[in-house]
Design a protein around this motif. Sequence first.
Motif, PDB file in Angstrom:
ATOM      1  N   THR A  90      11.263  38.460 -44.008  1.00 14.45           N
ATOM      2  CA  THR A  90      10.292  37.297 -44.390  1.00 14.45           C
ATOM      3  C   THR A  90       9.079  37.813 -45.136  1.00 14.45           C
ATOM      4  OG1 THR A  90       9.320  36.974 -42.343  1.00 14.45           O
ATOM      5  CG2 THR A  90      11.199  35.751 -42.768  1.00 14.45           C
TER       6      THR A  90
ATOM      7  N   PRO B  96      16.032  36.850 -55.170  1.00 12.74           N
ATOM      8  CA  PRO B  96      16.478  37.065 -53.849  1.00 12.74           C
ATOM      9  C   PRO B  96      15.695  37.922 -52.973  1.00 12.74           C
ATOM     10  CG  PRO B  96      17.936  38.219 -55.312  1.00 12.74           C
ATOM     11  CD  PRO B  96      17.013  37.385 -56.274  1.00 12.74           C
ATOM     12  N   SER B  97      15.729  37.790 -51.740  1.00 14.15           N
ATOM     13  CA  SER B  97      14.806  38.787 -50.700  1.00 14.15           C
ATOM     14  C   SER B  97      15.550  40.198 -50.827  1.00 14.15           C
ATOM     15  CB  SER B  97      14.731  38.339 -49.437  1.00 14.15           C
ATOM     16  OG  SER B  97      16.247  38.249 -48.816  1.00 14.15           O
TER      17      SER B  97
ATOM     18  N   SER C 120      19.056  33.717 -49.018  1.00 12.70           N
ATOM     19  CA  SER C 120      18.046  33.724 -50.438  1.00 12.70           C
ATOM     20  C   SER C 120      18.893  33.384 -51.526  1.00 12.70           C
ATOM     21  CB  SER C 120      17.301  34.984 -50.230  1.00 12.70           C
ATOM     22  OG  SER C 120      17.859  35.958 -50.959  1.00 12.70           O
TER      23      SER C 120
ATOM     24  N   SER D 121      10.732  31.425 -45.611  1.00  8.05           N
ATOM     25  CA  SER D 121       9.696  32.507 -45.545  1.00  8.05           C
ATOM     26  C   SER D 121       8.782  31.913 -44.121  1.00  8.05           C
ATOM     27  CB  SER D 121       8.706  32.405 -46.480  1.00  8.05           C
ATOM     28  OG  SER D 121       8.220  31.100 -46.681  1.00  8.05           O
TER      29      SER D 121
END
Length: 192
Positions: free
Chosen positions: A98, A50-51, A18, A2
């Motif tokens: 992010t 996860p992103s 991620s 991040s």
Amino acid sequence: MSSNITTEISADDFHRESLRIKITDVKMALRDRFRDEQIARLGNEHIIYPSLDSKAYQAVIAAELQRLSISIKDKTAVELDFDQSVKDLIYEEGVYPTQGVRPVLTTIQSKIAGSIPSFMHGMMEHCSDASRITIHCQEDLLIASYFVKDVKKYEMQIAITRELSDLRESTKDDRQAITAVHESGHAILVTV
């Protein structure tokens, strides 16, 4: 991850990274914030999200624009259609992998929802019988086309500013190469 706030990282690349996060990575990150005995109390059951990937961001953008369209139709009986170019603008300006969804929502508010009152005012002044407004983006303009029974009667433009897309553009000049070499030198000095 991040802490990587670069504008160049794509949502899909960040998503893939991620997916590599494991429980040991979580525990190591927690060690920067808590003592070992505090971390032990958390146990080993952690949910690792996860992103978002590009498809997820596109779905969020489509859903928010749909919500905005429904809201306008409920209040004014005017259909509001957003062209793919508007969705692309929001993606380019709002997706900061992010930082999650919040920048996307604020981009929609500032660039799109903030323009709706001007477009509605333009409709009242120049085409009050319009039943549908389509909005598309062309370069640094949002363009509203007003339709009465599928016939375009009027068009209005609003200038917009692009911040992130300008940052993402590569200048490909000597200054960029010199800066890259200079910054690499800092990284080498720090590791030595």
